[in-house]
Design an enzyme around this catalytic site. Structure first.
Site, PDB file in Angstrom:
ATOM      1  N   GLU A 154       8.850   8.467  -4.229  1.00 15.72           N
ATOM      2  CA  GLU A 154       9.002   7.041  -4.527  1.00 15.72           C
ATOM      3  C   GLU A 154      10.203   6.799  -5.446  1.00 15.72           C
ATOM      4  O   GLU A 154      10.484   7.601  -6.325  1.00 15.72           O
ATOM      5  CB  GLU A 154       7.721   6.514  -5.195  1.00 15.72           C
ATOM      6  CG  GLU A 154       6.500   6.619  -4.298  1.00 15.72           C
ATOM      7  CD  GLU A 154       5.230   6.040  -4.919  1.00 15.72           C
ATOM      8  OE1 GLU A 154       5.289   5.468  -6.033  1.00 15.72           O
ATOM      9  OE2 GLU A 154       4.169   6.168  -4.280  1.00 15.72           O
ATOM     10  N   ASP A 168       3.408  13.833   0.625  1.00 16.02           N
ATOM     11  CA  ASP A 168       3.830  13.049  -0.546  1.00 16.02           C
ATOM     12  C   ASP A 168       3.983  13.942  -1.767  1.00 16.02           C
ATOM     13  O   ASP A 168       3.100  14.753  -2.069  1.00 16.02           O
ATOM     14  CB  ASP A 168       2.748  12.006  -0.876  1.00 16.02           C
ATOM     15  CG  ASP A 168       3.212  10.593  -0.623  1.00 16.02           C
ATOM     16  OD1 ASP A 168       4.428  10.368  -0.453  1.00 16.02           O
ATOM     17  OD2 ASP A 168       2.346   9.695  -0.598  1.00 16.02           O
ATOM     18  N   ASP A 213      -0.298  10.344  -1.045  1.00 19.60           N
ATOM     19  CA  ASP A 213      -1.066  10.539  -2.276  1.00 19.60           C
ATOM     20  C   ASP A 213      -2.112   9.435  -2.434  1.00 19.60           C
ATOM     21  O   ASP A 213      -2.910   9.452  -3.374  1.00 19.60           O
ATOM     22  CB  ASP A 213      -0.157  10.662  -3.508  1.00 19.60           C
ATOM     23  CG  ASP A 213       0.687   9.433  -3.750  1.00 19.60           C
ATOM     24  OD1 ASP A 213       0.658   8.500  -2.916  1.00 19.60           O
ATOM     25  OD2 ASP A 213       1.384   9.385  -4.791  1.00 19.60           O
ATOM     26  N   SER A 214      -2.149   8.508  -1.481  1.00 15.49           N
ATOM     27  CA  SER A 214      -3.263   7.557  -1.409  1.00 15.49           C
ATOM     28  C   SER A 214      -4.593   8.310  -1.281  1.00 15.49           C
ATOM     29  O   SER A 214      -5.653   7.729  -1.487  1.00 15.49           O
ATOM     30  CB  SER A 214      -3.085   6.592  -0.225  1.00 15.49           C
ATOM     31  OG  SER A 214      -2.813   7.295   0.970  1.00 15.49           O
ATOM     32  N   LYS A 218       7.906  13.065   0.980  1.00 17.74           N
ATOM     33  CA  LYS A 218       8.200  11.663   0.634  1.00 17.74           C
ATOM     34  C   LYS A 218       8.106  11.528  -0.873  1.00 17.74           C
ATOM     35  O   LYS A 218       7.257  12.145  -1.510  1.00 17.74           O
ATOM     36  CB  LYS A 218       7.204  10.712   1.308  1.00 17.74           C
ATOM     37  CG  LYS A 218       7.448   9.237   0.930  1.00 17.74           C
ATOM     38  CD  LYS A 218       6.659   8.274   1.803  1.00 17.74           C
ATOM     39  CE  LYS A 218       5.220   8.093   1.410  1.00 17.74           C
ATOM     40  NZ  LYS A 218       5.009   7.593   0.013  1.00 17.74           N
ATOM     41  N   GLU A 272       7.262  -0.915   1.104  1.00 19.76           N
ATOM     42  CA  GLU A 272       5.860  -1.318   0.891  1.00 19.76           C
ATOM     43  C   GLU A 272       5.786  -2.659   0.174  1.00 19.76           C
ATOM     44  O   GLU A 272       6.432  -2.872  -0.869  1.00 19.76           O
ATOM     45  CB  GLU A 272       5.117  -0.246   0.078  1.00 19.76           C
ATOM     46  CG  GLU A 272       3.660  -0.639  -0.188  1.00 19.76           C
ATOM     47  CD  GLU A 272       2.764   0.507  -0.617  1.00 19.76           C
ATOM     48  OE1 GLU A 272       3.232   1.659  -0.710  1.00 19.76           O
ATOM     49  OE2 GLU A 272       1.568   0.236  -0.867  1.00 19.76           O
TER      50      GLU A 272
HETATM   51  O1  KIV Z   1       0.272   7.374  -0.109  1.00 20.01           O
HETATM   52  C1  KIV Z   1       0.371   6.687   0.919  1.00 20.01           C
HETATM   53  O2  KIV Z   1      -0.530   6.609   1.751  1.00 20.01           O
HETATM   54  C2  KIV Z   1       1.621   5.972   1.121  1.00 20.01           C
HETATM   55  C3  KIV Z   1       1.666   4.958   2.221  1.00 20.01           C
HETATM   56  C4  KIV Z   1       0.915   3.771   1.820  1.00 20.01           C
HETATM   57  C5  KIV Z   1       3.049   4.629   2.610  1.00 20.01           C
HETATM   58  O3  KIV Z   1       2.543   6.173   0.407  1.00 20.01           O
END
Ligand code: KIV
Length: 290
Positions: free
Chosen positions: A117, A85, A46-47, A115, A184
């Protein structure tokens, strides 16, 4: 035929002591390149909210945006395991919604795993998603979706309380069935302790070299930003410079008329020229004819 990397392969890599590489990608082209280079896990992070969409955090990212980008990445990778994510608030309200959203990333997007968090707080959700047949990667330490609670992007786990919490969270994720955990922005020694304690792989970003694997944001390692280089990143290219120079050269060539050249243009053969003569008369005899 190319065999797809599976979560079993990823766990086996830890067992063999083989370091695991993971890289983010957000579109078809970067996914193809990462896959072709042998990256075994591609994370559609989600970056993307920051590096692709220009937000100042990952918080505004929606499920629809994640599905859209996961689809593009899935189309580009034949071998890599694709992890999608789950964005902010897509798995917190209740387990039912978490299951629906995890299913969207897999069914609509083509991801092979998701993924999310958090640690103890999301352990029950992780268990339920895993029980439905969707592999889950955890993410502890600095969890960017909580930036408004943390008050910024800083290293987590330097105090006894924070370090103990991160250890507990990582263990809770393993207990809930996660196949790997991202660590992280945590001190190297803490990452090493978590890595030793877990039987599932740890994938670090800003967590030192003693994790089982490493993940980086594609834009960071390619040097697509001039303004800010995170301490944990190594630049393997300086694409911002290369791309800016290419754009500037293109503009020059357009302006001075050297682009496109003859070889970059399409021409008519004799027969077609004859057939179109009355239509082309003006231009054929003009300065651009040929
Ligand atoms: O969103 C993302 O790119 C991430 C990585 C930094 C692990 O969660």
């Amino acid at each position: 035929m190319t065999r797809r990397v599976t979560v079993r392969d990823v766990r086996a890599m830890k067992a063999r002591g083989e370091r695991i590489g993971m890289l983010t990608a957000y579109d078809y082209t970067s996914s193809r390149l990462a896959d072709g280079a042998g990256v075994p896990i591609i994370l559609v992070g989600d970056s993307l909210g920051m590096v692709v969409l220009g937000h100042d955090s990952t918080v505004p990212v929606t499920m629809d945006q994640m599905v859209h980008h996961v689809q593009a990445v899935s189309r580009g990778a034949r071998r890599a395991l694709i992890v999608g994510d789950l964005p902010f608030m897509s798995y917190h309200v209740d387990v039912g919604r978490a299951l629906d959203n995890a299913a969207r990333l897999v069914q609509e997007g083509g991801a092979h795993a998701v993924k999310l968090e958090g640690g103890e707080v999301v352990a029950e959700t992780v268990r339920r998603v895993v029980d439905c047949g969707i592999p889950v990667m955890g993410h502890v330490g600095l969890t960017p979706q909580s930036v408004n609670t943390f008050g910024g992007y800083r290293v987590r786990g330097r105090t006894r309380e924070e370090a103990a919490g991160i250890l507990r969270d990582a263990e809770a994720l393993e207990g809930a069935g996660a196949f790997a955990v991202v660590l992280e922005l945590v001190p190297d020694a803490l990452a090493a302790a978590v890595t030793r304690r877990l039987s599932i792989p740890t994938i670090g970003i800003g967590a030192g070299p003693r994790c089982d694997g490493q993940v980086q944001v594609l834009h960071d390692i390619l040097g697509l930003y001039q303004e800010f280089v995170p301490k944990h990143t190594r630049r393997y290219a300086n694409l911002a410079e290369t791309i800016s120079a290419a754009f500037a050269q293109y503009m020059n060539d357009v302006k001075d008329g050297t682009f496109p050249a003859d070889v970059e243009s399409f021409h008519l053969d004799e027969a077609a020229r004859g057939e179109l003569r009355d239509l082309l008369e003006d231009v054929d005899h003009g300065p651009q004819a040929g």
